[in-house]
Write an enzyme that holds these catalytic residues in place. Structure first.
Site, PDB file in Angstrom:
ATOM      1  N   ARG A   1       0.841  -1.395   0.159  1.00 44.34           N
ATOM      2  CA  ARG A   1      -0.156   0.037  -0.089  1.00 44.34           C
ATOM      3  C   ARG A   1       0.903   1.010  -0.021  1.00 44.34           C
ATOM      4  NH1 ARG A   1      -2.982  -3.701  -0.665  1.00 44.34           N
ATOM      5  NH2 ARG A   1      -4.975  -4.069   0.082  1.00 44.34           N
TER       6      ARG A   1
ATOM      7  N   SER B   1     -10.569  -0.237   3.046  1.00 47.56           N
ATOM      8  CA  SER B   1     -10.056  -0.235   4.377  1.00 47.56           C
ATOM      9  C   SER B   1      -9.410   1.122   4.696  1.00 47.56           C
ATOM     10  CB  SER B   1      -8.590  -1.384   4.181  1.00 47.56           C
ATOM     11  OG  SER B   1      -8.973  -2.496   3.673  1.00 47.56           O
TER      12      SER B   1
ATOM     13  N   GLU C   1      -4.849   4.480   5.876  1.00 50.38           N
ATOM     14  CA  GLU C   1      -4.752   4.183   4.472  1.00 50.38           C
ATOM     15  C   GLU C   1      -5.016   5.160   3.240  1.00 50.38           C
ATOM     16  OE1 GLU C   1      -5.436   0.025   2.693  1.00 50.38           O
ATOM     17  OE2 GLU C   1      -6.300   1.304   1.197  1.00 50.38           O
TER      18      GLU C   1
HETATM   19  C1  LIG Z   1     -15.148  -0.393  -1.419  1.00 54.09           C
HETATM   20  C2  LIG Z   1     -13.644  -0.179  -1.516  1.00 54.09           C
HETATM   21  C3  LIG Z   1     -13.105  -1.208  -1.813  1.00 54.09           C
HETATM   22  C4  LIG Z   1     -11.537  -0.978  -1.983  1.00 54.09           C
HETATM   23  N1  LIG Z   1     -10.650  -2.087  -2.216  1.00 54.09           N
HETATM   24  C5  LIG Z   1      -9.449  -2.060  -2.184  1.00 54.09           C
HETATM   25  C6  LIG Z   1      -8.638  -2.864  -2.165  1.00 54.09           C
HETATM   26  O1  LIG Z   1      -9.104  -4.163  -2.353  1.00 54.09           O
HETATM   27  N2  LIG Z   1      -7.109  -2.915  -2.553  1.00 54.09           N
HETATM   28  C7  LIG Z   1      -6.820  -1.825  -2.631  1.00 54.09           C
HETATM   29  O2  LIG Z   1      -5.343  -1.532  -2.900  1.00 54.09           O
HETATM   30  N3  LIG Z   1      -7.588  -0.621  -2.528  1.00 54.09           N
HETATM   31  C8  LIG Z   1      -8.706  -0.711  -2.198  1.00 54.09           C
HETATM   32  N4  LIG Z   1      -9.670   0.378  -2.277  1.00 54.09           N
HETATM   33  C9  LIG Z   1      -9.041   1.671  -2.329  1.00 54.09           C
HETATM   34  C10 LIG Z   1      -9.142   2.361  -3.830  1.00 54.09           C
HETATM   35  O3  LIG Z   1     -10.150   1.523  -4.568  1.00 54.09           O
HETATM   36  C11 LIG Z   1      -7.652   2.395  -4.385  1.00 54.09           C
HETATM   37  O4  LIG Z   1      -6.858   3.008  -3.482  1.00 54.09           O
HETATM   38  C12 LIG Z   1      -7.788   3.242  -5.800  1.00 54.09           C
HETATM   39  O5  LIG Z   1      -6.486   3.045  -6.505  1.00 54.09           O
HETATM   40  C13 LIG Z   1      -8.159   4.575  -5.796  1.00 54.09           C
HETATM   41  O6  LIG Z   1      -8.462   5.075  -7.150  1.00 54.09           O
HETATM   42  P1  LIG Z   1      -9.254   6.426  -7.293  1.00 54.09           P
HETATM   43  O7  LIG Z   1      -9.185   6.909  -8.952  1.00 54.09           O
HETATM   44  O8  LIG Z   1     -10.655   6.481  -6.541  1.00 54.09           O
HETATM   45  O9  LIG Z   1      -8.310   7.443  -6.370  1.00 54.09           O
HETATM   46  P2  LIG Z   1      -8.633   8.720  -5.769  1.00 54.09           P
HETATM   47  O10 LIG Z   1      -9.338   8.292  -4.381  1.00 54.09           O
HETATM   48  O11 LIG Z   1      -9.366   9.639  -6.482  1.00 54.09           O
HETATM   49  O12 LIG Z   1      -7.159   9.378  -5.138  1.00 54.09           O
HETATM   50  C14 LIG Z   1      -6.356   8.425  -4.491  1.00 54.09           C
HETATM   51  C15 LIG Z   1      -4.976   9.219  -4.484  1.00 54.09           C
HETATM   52  O13 LIG Z   1      -4.320   8.845  -5.651  1.00 54.09           O
HETATM   53  C16 LIG Z   1      -3.972  10.298  -6.220  1.00 54.09           C
HETATM   54  N5  LIG Z   1      -4.188  10.282  -7.544  1.00 54.09           N
HETATM   55  C17 LIG Z   1      -5.322   9.909  -8.369  1.00 54.09           C
HETATM   56  N6  LIG Z   1      -5.353   9.912  -9.616  1.00 54.09           N
HETATM   57  C18 LIG Z   1      -3.986  10.297  -9.801  1.00 54.09           C
HETATM   58  C19 LIG Z   1      -3.035  10.699 -10.792  1.00 54.09           C
HETATM   59  N7  LIG Z   1      -3.680  10.511 -12.330  1.00 54.09           N
HETATM   60  N8  LIG Z   1      -1.931  11.021 -10.698  1.00 54.09           N
HETATM   61  C20 LIG Z   1      -1.385  11.334  -9.557  1.00 54.09           C
HETATM   62  N9  LIG Z   1      -2.047  11.142  -8.436  1.00 54.09           N
HETATM   63  C21 LIG Z   1      -3.291  10.755  -8.583  1.00 54.09           C
HETATM   64  C22 LIG Z   1      -4.892  11.068  -5.522  1.00 54.09           C
HETATM   65  O14 LIG Z   1      -4.342  12.489  -5.242  1.00 54.09           O
HETATM   66  C23 LIG Z   1      -5.028  10.589  -3.810  1.00 54.09           C
HETATM   67  O15 LIG Z   1      -3.931  10.989  -3.372  1.00 54.09           O
HETATM   68  C24 LIG Z   1     -11.140   0.404  -1.984  1.00 54.09           C
HETATM   69  C25 LIG Z   1     -12.022   1.306  -1.919  1.00 54.09           C
HETATM   70  C26 LIG Z   1     -13.229   1.157  -1.760  1.00 54.09           C
HETATM   71  C27 LIG Z   1     -14.012   2.280  -1.567  1.00 54.09           C
END
Ligand SMILES: Cc1cc2nc3c(=O)[nH]c(=O)nc-3n(C[C@H](O)[C@H](O)[C@H](O)COP(=O)(O)OP(=O)(O)OC[C@H]3O[C@@H](n4cnc5c(N)ncnc54)[C@H](O)[C@@H]3O)c2cc1C
Length: 341
Positions: free
Chosen positions: A164, A238, A334
């Site tokens: 992570r 998480s 996280e």
């Molecule tokens: C129900 C649920 C289940 C999940 N299960 C998992 C799991 O099993 N495993 C896991 O690892 N994660 C899990 N997550 C967390 C999440 O899905 C991941 O971290 C995912 O990669 C976030 O993507 P996002 O586009 O929503 O990012 P955001 O929430 O929009 O951004 C997250 C971070 O990434 C940065 N970011 C986003 N896009 C960019 C870009 N293009 N360039 C630079 N920085 C950027 C943002 O600034 C922020 O700091 C879960 C979340 C939920 C809600």
């Protein structure tokens, strides 16, 4: 490119927290991203990249330019008999990519099915699930620097991937906007089904020699039945990382909590279950006014009816304090927290 002023973000984060972005722009191409970054520099605005908002806690308004990366595209850039290198744009939906790659006969990502979010956010915390992490497939990450819109290309080792974690959460935090990933996938199935929940699901369903599609279907079924859907129960997955301990730390935790579930890591360290610790402290299913801890998943904090991210963080602090008192361990949040400045 159109810069919106005072854009509400409540529908753009999976915890449904209220937050206003001073400036907001949706970018659909690298050219638009360059224009947006130039706008940010000209207006002395901090830049925050936002994907689908599934791993952020918006704890207040954002005095920043929020850039929503929406660029789309999947391209095969190299291929041989055994492998394929895909270049995928940052705005693509992660789960759609997993589904599509499987349908093309490109294997490896099936354990990572149904993780919410965009491709561009996946390297930030090196997404992982059911025994597999993104880092195993990354050849490089392409990005533009925030300070100069300079094109960057980081190899997997330069990304410093860990559990992570990556360089994008450390030295390069908020320094660049990721534009695409190059992923190496296999044309031969190489299924990973040792993860206990996955293994027992396959066993229960009499799947003795699983194909990548079996793994995909199993992961989708397990996740759908166990994880709360942010659409009906706002959450960020998480909320805490599982602590990874060296031998001395682990020995000391075992003295206080001899039955703690633990998992040896390749580097000799030991990962311990944060959810178990939270449950032992009596937080599982607890509700504090409009926020709480999910009744099935102690690691998942949920927003029942709260606009203010600070309430959720206050709950997280209370949980951290009781886990520390119980075990001596300091839990780490996280998702990335914004808006407290
Ligand atoms: C129900 C649920 C289940 C999940 N299960 C998992 C799991 O099993 N495993 C896991 O690892 N994660 C899990 N997550 C967390 C999440 O899905 C991941 O971290 C995912 O990669 C976030 O993507 P996002 O586009 O929503 O990012 P955001 O929430 O929009 O951004 C997250 C971070 O990434 C940065 N970011 C986003 N896009 C960019 C870009 N293009 N360039 C630079 N920085 C950027 C943002 O600034 C922020 O700091 C879960 C979340 C939920 C809600």
């Amino acid at each position: 490119m159109r810069v919106l002023q005072n854009e509400p973000l409540q529908k753009r984060n999976s915890l449904r927290l209220q937050s206003i972005a001073r400036a907001f722009v949706n970018v659909n191409s690298e050219e638009e991203l360059r224009d947006a970054l130039l706008w940010g520099r000209n207006n002395h605005a901090r830049v925050i990249a936002l994907g689908q908002g599934s791993n952020v806690v918006l704890a207040g308004d954002l005095n920043a330019l929020v850039i929503h990366q929406a660029t789309q595209g999947r391209e095969v850039i190299e291929e041989d008999d055994r492998t394929i290198v895909l270049r995928v744009s940052a705005g693509e939906n992660w789960h759609s990519l997993v589904q599509w790659s499987l349908s093309q006969g490109y294997f490896g990502l099936e354990n990572l099915a149904l993780i919410p979010g965009t491709v561009g956010a996946a390297p930030i915390q090196n997404i992982g699930a059911y025994g597999v992490e993104l880092s195993s497939f990354v050849r490089s990450v392409q990005a533009l620097s925030v300070s100069q819109s300079e094109q960057l290309k980081l190899s997997a080792s330069q990304c410093c991937f860990a559990y992570r974690d990556s360089v994008f959460k450390r030295d390069m935090q908020d320094q660049c906007v990721i534009t695409s990933l190059d992923l190496v996938l296999s044309k031969q199935p190489n299924v990973q089904c040792a993860y206990p929940t996955l293994k027992s699901y396959l066993h229960q369903h009499n799947v003795s020699e699983p194909t990548p599609l079996d793994i995909f279907n199993a992961v989708v079924a397990i996740r759908s039945s166990r994880l709360p859907d942010p659409a009906t129960c706002p959450n960020a997955g998480s909320f805490f990382k599982n602590p990874v301990l060296d031998a001395a730390q682990f020995r000391s935790v075992l003295k206080r909590a001899p039955s703690i579930p633990h998992y040896p890591q390749a580097d000799g360290k030991t990962k311990v279950a944060a959810g178990w610790l939270i449950e032992q402290c009596g937080w599982k299913g607890a509700r504090v006014e409009s926020v709480g801890v999910h009744s099935e998943h102690a690691l998942v904090l949920v927003n029942y009816d709260c606009d203010d991210g600070r309430r959720l963080l206050a709950l997280a602090d209370d949980i951290k304090r009781s886990v520390f008192d119980f075990s001596g361990l300091e839990l780490e949040i996280e998702p990335r927290v914004y808006g407290l400045e």
